[in-house]
Write a protein that holds these residues in place. Structure first.
Motif, PDB file in Angstrom:
ATOM      1  N   ARG A   2       7.447  19.935 103.676  1.00  0.00           N
ATOM      2  CA  ARG A   2       7.116  20.055 102.263  1.00  0.00           C
ATOM      3  C   ARG A   2       6.339  18.834 101.801  1.00  0.00           C
ATOM      4  N   SER A 105      -0.548  37.582  90.640  1.00  0.00           N
ATOM      5  CA  SER A 105       0.104  37.358  91.927  1.00  0.00           C
ATOM      6  C   SER A 105      -0.757  36.501  92.856  1.00  0.00           C
ATOM      7  N   PRO A 107      -2.903  32.866  93.718  1.00  0.00           N
ATOM      8  CA  PRO A 107      -2.656  31.449  93.400  1.00  0.00           C
ATOM      9  C   PRO A 107      -3.762  30.827  92.560  1.00  0.00           C
TER      10      PRO A 107
ATOM     11  N   THR B  68       6.727  36.596  91.777  1.00  0.00           N
ATOM     12  CA  THR B  68       6.521  35.659  90.663  1.00  0.00           C
ATOM     13  C   THR B  68       5.976  36.300  89.389  1.00  0.00           C
ATOM     14  N   GLY B  81      10.139  30.374 102.124  1.00  0.00           N
ATOM     15  CA  GLY B  81      10.736  29.051 101.989  1.00  0.00           C
ATOM     16  C   GLY B  81      10.492  28.375 100.652  1.00  0.00           C
ATOM     17  N   PHE B  82       9.772  29.034  99.749  1.00  0.00           N
ATOM     18  CA  PHE B  82       9.456  28.421  98.453  1.00  0.00           C
ATOM     19  C   PHE B  82      10.142  29.168  97.322  1.00  0.00           C
ATOM     20  N   ARG B  86      10.267  27.753  90.641  1.00  0.00           N
ATOM     21  CA  ARG B  86       9.785  26.372  90.589  1.00  0.00           C
ATOM     22  C   ARG B  86       8.508  26.174  91.385  1.00  0.00           C
ATOM     23  N   GLU B  87       8.328  26.955  92.439  1.00  0.00           N
ATOM     24  CA  GLU B  87       7.142  26.792  93.283  1.00  0.00           C
ATOM     25  C   GLU B  87       6.306  28.070  93.286  1.00  0.00           C
ATOM     26  N   ARG B  89       3.397  28.935  92.322  1.00  0.00           N
ATOM     27  CA  ARG B  89       2.012  28.993  92.770  1.00  0.00           C
ATOM     28  C   ARG B  89       1.907  28.960  94.294  1.00  0.00           C
ATOM     29  N   ARG B  92       2.671  32.316  95.495  1.00  0.00           N
ATOM     30  CA  ARG B  92       1.506  33.210  95.331  1.00  0.00           C
ATOM     31  C   ARG B  92       0.488  33.030  96.454  1.00  0.00           C
TER      32      ARG B  92
END
Lengths: 272, 348
Positions: A2, A105, A107, B68, B81-82, B86-87, B89, B92
């Motif tokens: 991360r 949906s 980013p 989301t 895993g996200f 909170r995460e 984006r 997405r």
């Protein structure tokens, strides 16, 4: 694996690129519907002819100003009310077809959908305003305050269109149905256009209507457009206000309409 | 793996993820209506999980939270895993979504739609164009690539929608009722495509009302009803819950349904609720344990009751039987369509 930077804001270049892609998509849609372009330009042109040739036979505004000169800036502003509906209808359609879910949906920057919409609408409104100005010149309308006045008027007209578009976008997100949007945008805007300085000087309106018309955002936009097209002297003569007063009035309304509509629209967009 | 270069500033542009989907106690209320009432849901990386349930069970709400589009009122979920809140984006950047209503633009061409989604998904222009070309080919849409979508058939649109959700090789692919409203031929085509994605190791969450679809495409099935997961397992696990076999009777006269059900309930000493009837089609099904003997017993009972039979079979329970056993009602109000059989008839 991360990275704490993962929540960093998108770089501005990326946001601009997203806005550009959304705007490009909207413009493509407009260009693929030539019928819509033709009708949305012909309709205000007919109105222009009606006011310029039929109404001018009976209507006078005093001060030696022809009715055609008086009414052209108003017809342009009024045209924006029709054109702005496109924003709300387009958004309601995107909700209806699931395109908004597709965008949400992905980013991309959250602002890209709404700002991209505004960018493409501004271009569309600008083109429409310029076409109408050319038509007005062809039937004898003349700018009386030089080129910068002419350009300024077009800018004010388009800005007014953007304000209405942002209102219409919020309605589109709230109402969600393309047909209902048409009514929901029209119902508040149409009476505003009639209770303004659009078709008659405010002093000639019925007494009870005058304070409403004086406070109206439509009056602010039209008076500013008139002042720029015809000159401050003429504006004072027919409306009793100076160009800078009208412009301030317009600027305040513009910030209020765009600010409130955008805040509401962004909230709606986030809620989904 | 997710392509999230813009977020990571990582040289490769790729980030390893824990993969899969984990949802714990998801709650979502709309006013006084509780759409999700504590949904627990798990999808291991590289597997296909079917979320099976009737209309209004909470399938789409679950998908909208995981993608989301909707914030949960309670519980938490991670995708690849996200965290989906909170995460959002990053999530997405890791997912592909094909919604219940084809989320593609009617006025744009097939190619333009794909390139738009690819570029908004962070592919450079030339990469987006190349990938669009490849997907158009895979989905047999190359000939229609430069036509506006309004000229596409329902099946073509759905294929393009699926292609759009694959533009940025997603870590997790969400398919919300991918074949609803499609004709049988298109449904089979789409099943083949989804089967290939599954073969390639894509993690897929698939919602469906069609038992046959879940049975055929999913490694594991979560059955959702009334905003809760009421059962989870492989199709075989779930079928085993009904136990043994099912005797299915097709009646010659539909109006005999009640009489036939009564006779069978008595013959197998079952409470009447265990025998399911469909008086519209004229079928009666009974869960049994005794195999061949049960068939004989059923024939005798029906004969004694004077019921004329068009067809009588002993079979393994279908997922519809499972659904009925779990919830007390059918999975769908209408009978699920059976594309394979219809196509077979059309070809014969």
């Amino acid at each position: 694996m991360r990275d704490p930077r993962r929540r960093a804001a998108l770089p501005p270049g990326r946001v601009l690129a997203d806005i550009g892609l959304v705007a490009q998509r909207n413009l493509r849609k407009v260009l693929r519907n030539p019928r819509l372009i033709v009708f949305s330009t012909i309709q205000p042109f007919m109105q222009l002819l009606l006011f310029a040739f039929v109404f001018s036979a009976v209507a006078t505004v005093g001060g030696g100003l022809g009715y055609k000169q008086f009414v052209v800036p108003a017809v342009l502003v009024q045209t924006m009310t029709f054109a702005a509906m496109g924003a709300g209808i387009g958004i309601a359609n995107d909700l209806h077809t699931g395109m908004i879910d597709r965008f949400r949906s992905l980013p991309i920057a959250r602002s890209a959908f709404l700002v991209g919409r505004t960018a493409s609408d501004s271009l569309r409104l600008g083109i429409q305003a310029c076409l109408l100005v050319l038509a007005a010149l062809a039937i004898g309308f003349r700018f009386q305050a030089g080129l910068h006045g002419a350009v300024g008027m077009i800018v004010v007209v388009v800005l007014f269109g953007i304000a209405l578009s942002s209102f219409s976008a919020w309605i589109g997100l709230a109402v969600r149905d393309p047909e209902t949007v048409q009514a929901a945008v029209f119902i508040p805007i149409l009476p505003l256009v009639f209770t303004s300085s659009a078709f008659a000087p405010i002093s000639r309106l019925p007494g009870w209507m005058q304070p409403v018309a004086e406070a109206s955002p439509v009056t602010a936009a039209i008076d500013t457009a008139r002042g720029l097209a015809l000159g401050d002297d003429v504006l004072v003569q027919i409306s009793g206000v100076h160009l800078h007063t009208a412009a301030w009035h317009f600027a305040l309304w513009w910030v209020a309409i765009v600010g409130i509509s955008t805040a509401l629209a962004v909230r709606r967009y986030r809620l989904g | 793996m997710c392509y999230i270069q813009h977020l990571m500033f990582d040289e490769s542009g790729m980030v390893a993820t824990d993969g899969g989907v984990i949802a714990e106690g998801l709650v979502k209320r709309f006013g006084t209506f509780t759409a999700l009432d504590g949904v627990d849901f798990r999808v291991a990386e590289g597997t296909v999980v079917g979320l099976l349930g009737p209309n209004g069970a909470g399938k789409t709400t679950t998908i909208r939270i995981l993608t989301t589009l909707l914030r949960p009122d309670g519980g938490r979920a991670t995708v690849a895993g996200f965290d989906v809140v909170r995460e959002a984006r990053v999530v997405r950047a890791c997912i592909g979504l094909t919604g219940q209503f084809a989320a593609v633009d009617d006025d744009l061409t097939g190619r333009e739609n794909l390139v738009l989604v690819g570029r908004l998904g962070r592919l450079p222009k030339t990469a987006a164009i190349d990938r669009a070309d490849r997907l158009l080919e895979v989905f047999q849409l190359t000939d229609a690539a430069d036509r506006a979508l309004r000229t596409y058939s329902g099946g073509m649109r759905r294929r393009l929608d699926l292609a759009a959700s694959l533009m940025v090789a997603p870590a997790v692919l969400f398919l919300d009722e991918p074949t609803t409203g499609l004709d049988p031929r298109s449904r089979l085509d789409l099943w083949d495509v989804i089967g290939e994605l599954r073969g390639a190791g894509t993690t897929i969450v698939l919602t469906t009302q069609y038992l046959e679809e879940a049975d055929r495409l999913a490694d594991r099935i979560s059955v959702i009803d009334g905003g809760r997961i009421i059962a989870e397992g492989t199709a075989d696990d779930l079928k085993a819950r009904v136990g043994g076999s099912v005797v299915a009777v097709t009646l010659a006269e539909r109006h005999d349904a009640a009489r036939a059900a009564g006779a069978l309930a008595e013959a197998f000493a079952l409470p009447p609720g265990e025998v399911s009837t469909d008086s519209e089609v004229g079928t009666v099904t009974v869960p049994v344990t005794a195999g061949g003997d049960a068939l004989v017993a059923a024939v005798r009972a029906l004969d004694a009751a004077g019921v004329r039979v068009a067809d009588l079979v002993l079979r393994r329970p279908s997922l519809d039987d499972v659904f009925l056993a779990l919830t007390g009602h059918h999975a769908t109000d209408r009978r699920p369509e059976q594309p394979a059989r219809v196509t077979g008839r059309a070809m014969g």
